[in-house]
Design an enzyme around this catalytic site. Structure first.
Site, PDB file in Angstrom:
ATOM      1  N   THR A  26      41.527  25.992  16.248  1.00 31.09           N
ATOM      2  CA  THR A  26      41.990  24.941  15.325  1.00 31.09           C
ATOM      3  C   THR A  26      42.353  23.632  16.028  1.00 31.09           C
ATOM      4  OG1 THR A  26      44.271  25.733  15.436  1.00 31.09           O
ATOM      5  CG2 THR A  26      42.888  26.660  13.676  1.00 31.09           C
ATOM      6  N   ASP A  53      43.670  30.909  15.750  1.00 32.39           N
ATOM      7  CA  ASP A  53      44.340  30.480  16.976  1.00 32.39           C
ATOM      8  C   ASP A  53      44.903  29.068  16.783  1.00 32.39           C
ATOM      9  OD1 ASP A  53      44.736  30.946  19.998  1.00 32.39           O
ATOM     10  OD2 ASP A  53      43.907  28.914  19.864  1.00 32.39           O
ATOM     11  N   TYR A  58      48.846  21.303  18.888  1.00 28.63           N
ATOM     12  CA  TYR A  58      47.697  20.804  18.117  1.00 28.63           C
ATOM     13  C   TYR A  58      48.150  19.945  16.925  1.00 28.63           C
ATOM     14  CZ  TYR A  58      45.321  24.567  20.678  1.00 28.63           C
ATOM     15  OH  TYR A  58      44.854  25.417  21.656  1.00 28.63           O
ATOM     16  N   LYS A  87      51.449  28.986  20.291  1.00 27.83           N
ATOM     17  CA  LYS A  87      51.705  28.865  21.739  1.00 27.83           C
ATOM     18  C   LYS A  87      52.944  28.021  21.995  1.00 27.83           C
ATOM     19  CE  LYS A  87      46.681  28.911  22.225  1.00 27.83           C
ATOM     20  NZ  LYS A  87      46.091  28.049  21.185  1.00 27.83           N
ATOM     21  N   HIS A 120      51.661  28.523  26.854  1.00 22.94           N
ATOM     22  CA  HIS A 120      50.409  27.760  26.707  1.00 22.94           C
ATOM     23  C   HIS A 120      49.750  27.425  28.046  1.00 22.94           C
ATOM     24  CE1 HIS A 120      48.278  24.834  23.746  1.00 22.94           C
ATOM     25  NE2 HIS A 120      47.482  25.131  24.736  1.00 22.94           N
ATOM     26  N   SER A 169      48.470  31.965  28.682  1.00 20.30           N
ATOM     27  CA  SER A 169      47.230  31.202  28.603  1.00 20.30           C
ATOM     28  C   SER A 169      47.127  30.324  29.843  1.00 20.30           C
ATOM     29  CB  SER A 169      47.248  30.347  27.333  1.00 20.30           C
ATOM     30  OG  SER A 169      46.077  29.574  27.240  1.00 20.30           O
ATOM     31  N   ASN A 170      45.918  30.187  30.342  1.00 21.19           N
ATOM     32  CA  ASN A 170      45.631  29.343  31.508  1.00 21.19           C
ATOM     33  C   ASN A 170      46.334  29.822  32.781  1.00 21.19           C
ATOM     34  OD1 ASN A 170      43.949  27.285  30.182  1.00 21.19           O
ATOM     35  ND2 ASN A 170      45.821  26.808  29.058  1.00 21.19           N
ATOM     36  N   GLN A 193      44.618  33.831  27.687  1.00 22.18           N
ATOM     37  CA  GLN A 193      43.623  32.991  26.995  1.00 22.18           C
ATOM     38  C   GLN A 193      43.187  31.881  27.948  1.00 22.18           C
ATOM     39  OE1 GLN A 193      43.695  29.692  23.598  1.00 22.18           O
ATOM     40  NE2 GLN A 193      44.344  31.643  22.758  1.00 22.18           N
ATOM     41  N   LEU A 222      32.040  27.605  23.213  1.00 22.28           N
ATOM     42  CA  LEU A 222      30.822  26.894  22.798  1.00 22.28           C
ATOM     43  C   LEU A 222      30.621  25.645  23.657  1.00 22.28           C
ATOM     44  CD1 LEU A 222      31.430  27.164  18.943  1.00 22.28           C
ATOM     45  CD2 LEU A 222      29.925  28.592  20.349  1.00 22.28           C
ATOM     46  N   SER A 224      33.026  23.524  24.109  1.00 24.85           N
ATOM     47  CA  SER A 224      33.970  22.554  23.554  1.00 24.85           C
ATOM     48  C   SER A 224      33.266  21.316  22.995  1.00 24.85           C
ATOM     49  CB  SER A 224      35.033  22.182  24.572  1.00 24.85           C
ATOM     50  OG  SER A 224      36.137  21.655  23.891  1.00 24.85           O
ATOM     51  N   ASP A 227      33.804  14.868  22.840  1.00 20.46           N
ATOM     52  CA  ASP A 227      34.531  13.716  22.294  1.00 20.46           C
ATOM     53  C   ASP A 227      36.035  13.832  22.502  1.00 20.46           C
ATOM     54  OD1 ASP A 227      32.287  12.513  21.487  1.00 20.46           O
ATOM     55  OD2 ASP A 227      32.392  13.188  19.402  1.00 20.46           O
TER      56      ASP A 227
HETATM   57  P1  NAP Z   1      34.650  25.324  21.160  1.00 25.11           P
HETATM   58  O1  NAP Z   1      35.038  26.384  20.210  1.00 25.11           O
HETATM   59  O2  NAP Z   1      33.957  25.663  22.420  1.00 25.11           O
HETATM   60  O3  NAP Z   1      33.691  24.245  20.486  1.00 25.11           O
HETATM   61  C1  NAP Z   1      33.996  23.515  19.451  1.00 25.11           C
HETATM   62  C2  NAP Z   1      32.934  22.430  19.267  1.00 25.11           C
HETATM   63  O4  NAP Z   1      31.659  22.985  18.990  1.00 25.11           O
HETATM   64  C3  NAP Z   1      33.333  21.591  18.129  1.00 25.11           C
HETATM   65  O5  NAP Z   1      32.989  20.272  18.413  1.00 25.11           O
HETATM   66  C4  NAP Z   1      32.492  22.101  16.967  1.00 25.11           C
HETATM   67  O6  NAP Z   1      32.247  21.035  16.085  1.00 25.11           O
HETATM   68  C5  NAP Z   1      31.233  22.564  17.687  1.00 25.11           C
HETATM   69  N1  NAP Z   1      30.613  23.752  17.063  1.00 25.11           N
HETATM   70  C6  NAP Z   1      31.236  24.800  16.469  1.00 25.11           C
HETATM   71  N2  NAP Z   1      30.329  25.698  16.036  1.00 25.11           N
HETATM   72  C7  NAP Z   1      29.114  25.205  16.359  1.00 25.11           C
HETATM   73  C8  NAP Z   1      27.802  25.674  16.160  1.00 25.11           C
HETATM   74  N3  NAP Z   1      27.566  26.824  15.542  1.00 25.11           N
HETATM   75  N4  NAP Z   1      26.776  24.904  16.614  1.00 25.11           N
HETATM   76  C9  NAP Z   1      27.010  23.725  17.217  1.00 25.11           C
HETATM   77  N5  NAP Z   1      28.234  23.237  17.443  1.00 25.11           N
HETATM   78  C10 NAP Z   1      29.290  23.966  17.019  1.00 25.11           C
HETATM   79  O7  NAP Z   1      35.899  24.414  21.581  1.00 25.11           O
HETATM   80  P2  NAP Z   1      37.435  24.321  21.581  1.00 25.11           P
HETATM   81  O8  NAP Z   1      37.942  23.836  20.274  1.00 25.11           O
HETATM   82  O9  NAP Z   1      37.736  23.516  22.766  1.00 25.11           O
HETATM   83  O10 NAP Z   1      37.977  25.800  21.814  1.00 25.11           O
HETATM   84  C11 NAP Z   1      38.160  26.726  20.774  1.00 25.11           C
HETATM   85  C12 NAP Z   1      39.627  26.954  20.464  1.00 25.11           C
HETATM   86  O11 NAP Z   1      40.287  27.515  21.589  1.00 25.11           O
HETATM   87  C13 NAP Z   1      40.435  25.694  20.166  1.00 25.11           C
HETATM   88  O12 NAP Z   1      40.164  25.154  18.883  1.00 25.11           O
HETATM   89  C14 NAP Z   1      41.822  26.218  20.349  1.00 25.11           C
HETATM   90  O13 NAP Z   1      42.220  26.999  19.239  1.00 25.11           O
HETATM   91  C15 NAP Z   1      41.646  27.085  21.603  1.00 25.11           C
HETATM   92  N6  NAP Z   1      41.893  26.359  22.866  1.00 25.11           N
HETATM   93  C16 NAP Z   1      42.933  26.771  23.639  1.00 25.11           C
HETATM   94  C17 NAP Z   1      43.220  26.113  24.819  1.00 25.11           C
HETATM   95  C18 NAP Z   1      44.357  26.568  25.659  1.00 25.11           C
HETATM   96  O14 NAP Z   1      44.777  25.838  26.567  1.00 25.11           O
HETATM   97  N7  NAP Z   1      44.882  27.759  25.429  1.00 25.11           N
HETATM   98  C19 NAP Z   1      42.448  25.027  25.243  1.00 25.11           C
HETATM   99  C20 NAP Z   1      41.375  24.652  24.443  1.00 25.11           C
HETATM  100  C21 NAP Z   1      41.103  25.322  23.270  1.00 25.11           C
HETATM  101  P3  NAP Z   1      32.448  21.154  14.468  1.00 25.11           P
HETATM  102  O15 NAP Z   1      33.904  21.363  14.203  1.00 25.11           O
HETATM  103  O16 NAP Z   1      31.946  19.854  13.989  1.00 25.11           O
HETATM  104  O17 NAP Z   1      31.582  22.320  14.037  1.00 25.11           O
END
Ligand code: NAP
Length: 326
Positions: A26, A53, A58, A87, A120, A169-170, A193, A222, A224, A227
Site C-alpha cells: 500500500t 501490508d 505510508y 510497522k 520497520h 523489516s530490513n 520483510q 515487481l 518497485s 517514480d
Molecule cells: P512493487 O510491488 O514491486 O511494485 C509496484 C509497482 O509496480 C507500482 O508502480 C505498480 O503500479 C506496478 N505494478 C503492479 N502490478 C503490476 C503489473 N501486474 N504489471 C506492471 N506493473 C505493475 O513495489 P513496492 O510498492 O515498492 O513494494 C510493495 C509493497 O511492499 C509496498 O507497497 C509496501 O507495502 C511494502 N514495502 C515495504 C518496505 C519496507 O521497508 N518494509 C519498503 C518498500 C515497500 P500500479 O499501482 O500503477 O499498478
C-alpha cells in the site's frame, strides 16, 4: 461452500498464526491521492487478497483500514479473515514509545489489534512527530536505541493482545542474530520483510531465515516504481528483463505474474503493490500455474544485487543494514 482465502494459500508462522502468501502493498508516492489506497484495498479484498501490508510512515493507513472496515460491514470478510500488517516507525524505537505508538494507531484506525507489527528499519531516529527529523543543515537526526529493548517492547505488545505476531523489516542476518541471541528472548521474529526480486534474490538471507524458521517477506517484488522519490534511479527495469519476459511468454503469463510466482515457489511470502484494478486482479492470478525447475534456475541466474531501496538517508547510521553481504 465459501473458500477460506486466508488459509488456502498461506504459511504457518513460528508463533502458530497463519500468514497468507500474497499481500497487497500500500506504499505510494505522496502525490497519489489517499483515496486511491482505499479504492485499491476494496478491490483487492473483492478479488480475494486477505493480506494487506501497511505502515505508519505510508500516511494512508486510515484509508486502507477504512476500506477493510467497509468490506467487513458489507459482509465480504470478517476481521479474523484478514491479515493486517503495520510497522513501527524509526522515531518510536525507544522502548517506552513502542506501545503508545501502536495504541495510538489502533485508536486512530478503530482496530482492536493488528495481525503483524514490524520494526520497520533497524535505524532509530530522534523521537517526535516529524517523520524524518532533520537539523538546521538538513542532516537527519538519528537516535541510539538498543534494538533488543525495542524488541522487548514489541513482545509486550503481543502479550497485551495488541498484535498477534511480531517481526522485523530490513534487518541483515547479523541484526536478526542479535535479536535471536538476546538473553531472555520470549518470541522470535516471525518474519523479516526485505526487498527481494530476481535482481536481488536474497538467497543467503533466505537460507539463513529458513534455518531459523523466520519467513522472508518480499517487497519491491515487481521491481518497485522508479517514480518514487526514495527509489534508486537508473537501475534496469525488472519487468522489462528479456529472460523474465521469455518465461512469461512461454506460460502465457505476464512478467509480473512470473516475478510473484518465483517467490511463492521458493517459499517467500510476496507483496505486490498496485492501485490499478486490472493489475490488482492480474497479480492475484499466481496460484494456478507452475514455473519449471529450469525457469526457476534462469530466474535465480538473474541476480545482480540491484537494490532499488538503498535507503541512503540512513547510510551514516551505525546500524545501516545493507553494507553486510546479507
Ligand atoms: P512493487 O510491488 O514491486 O511494485 C509496484 C509497482 O509496480 C507500482 O508502480 C505498480 O503500479 C506496478 N505494478 C503492479 N502490478 C503490476 C503489473 N501486474 N504489471 C506492471 N506493473 C505493475 O513495489 P513496492 O510498492 O515498492 O513494494 C510493495 C509493497 O511492499 C509496498 O507497497 C509496501 O507495502 C511494502 N514495502 C515495504 C518496505 C519496507 O521497508 N518494509 C519498503 C518498500 C515497500 P500500479 O499501482 O500503477 O499498478
Amino acid at each position: 461452500m465459501v473458500m477460506d482465502l486466508k488459509h488456502s494459500h498461506s504459511v504457518k508462522l513460528s508463533d502458530e498464526h497463519v500468514m497468507p502468501l500474497l499481500g497487497l502493498g500500500t506504499a505510494a508516492p505522496e502525490e497519489v491521492p489517499k483515496s486511491k489506497a482505499r479504492e485499491a484495498t476494496k478491490v483487492a479484498i473483492d478479488v480475494g487478497y486477505r493480506h494487506v501490508d501497511a505502515a505508519y510512515v505510508y500516511q494512508n493507513e486510515e484509508e486502507v483500514v477504512q476500506a477493510l472496515r467497509e468490506k467487513i460491514a458489507d459482509g465480504t470478510v470478517k476481521r479474523e479473515d484478514l491479515f493486517y500488517t503495520t510497522k513501527l516507525w524509526a522515531t518510536f524505537f525507544r522502548p517506552e514509545l513502542v506501545r503508545p505508538a501502536l495504541e495510538r494507531s489502533l485508536k486512530k484506525l478503530q482496530l482492536d489489534y493488528v495481525d503483524l507489527f514490524l520494526i520497520h528499519v533497524p535505524v532509530a531516529m530522534k523521537p517526535g512527530e516529524e517523520i524524518v527529523p532533520k537539523d538546521a543543515h538538513g542532516k537527519i537526526i538519528f537516535d541510539e536505541v538498543d534494538l533488543c529493548t525495542t524488541w522487548e517492547a514489541l513482545e509486550k505488545c503481543k502479550d497485551a493482545g495488541l498484535t498477534k505476531s511480531i517481526g522485523v523489516s530490513n534487518f541483515n542476518h547479523k541484526q536478526l542474530e542479535m535479536i535471536l541471541n538476546k538473553p531472555g528472548l520470549k518470541y522470535k521474529p516471525v518474519c523479516n520483510q526485505v526487498e527481494c526480486h530476481p535482481y536481488l534474490n536474497q538467497s543467503k538471507l533466505l537460507d539463513f531465515c529458513r534455518s531459523k524458521d523466520i519467513v522472508l517477506v518480499a517487497y519491491g517484488a515487481l521491481g518497485s516504481d522508479s517514480d518514487k522519490e526514495w527509489v534508486t534511479k537508473d537501475s534496469p527495469v525488472l519487468l522489462k528483463d528479456p529472460a523474465l519476459n521469455a518465461i512469461a511468454g512461454k506460460h502465457r503469463r505476464t512478467p509480473a505474474q512470473v516475478a510473484l510466482r518465483y517467490q511463492l515457489q521458493r517459499g517467500v511470502v510476496v507483496l505486490a503493490k498496485s492501485f490499478n484494478e486490472k493489475r490488482i486482479k492480474e497479480n492475484f492470478q499466481v496460484f494456478d500455474f507452475q514455473l519449471t525447475p529450469e525457469d526457476m534456475e534462469t530466474l535465480d541466474g538473474l541476480n545482480r544485487n540491484i537494490r532499488y531501496f538503498e535507503d541512503k538517508l540512513f547510510y551514516s547510521h551505525l546500524n545501516y543494514p545493507f553494507l553486510e553481504e546479507y
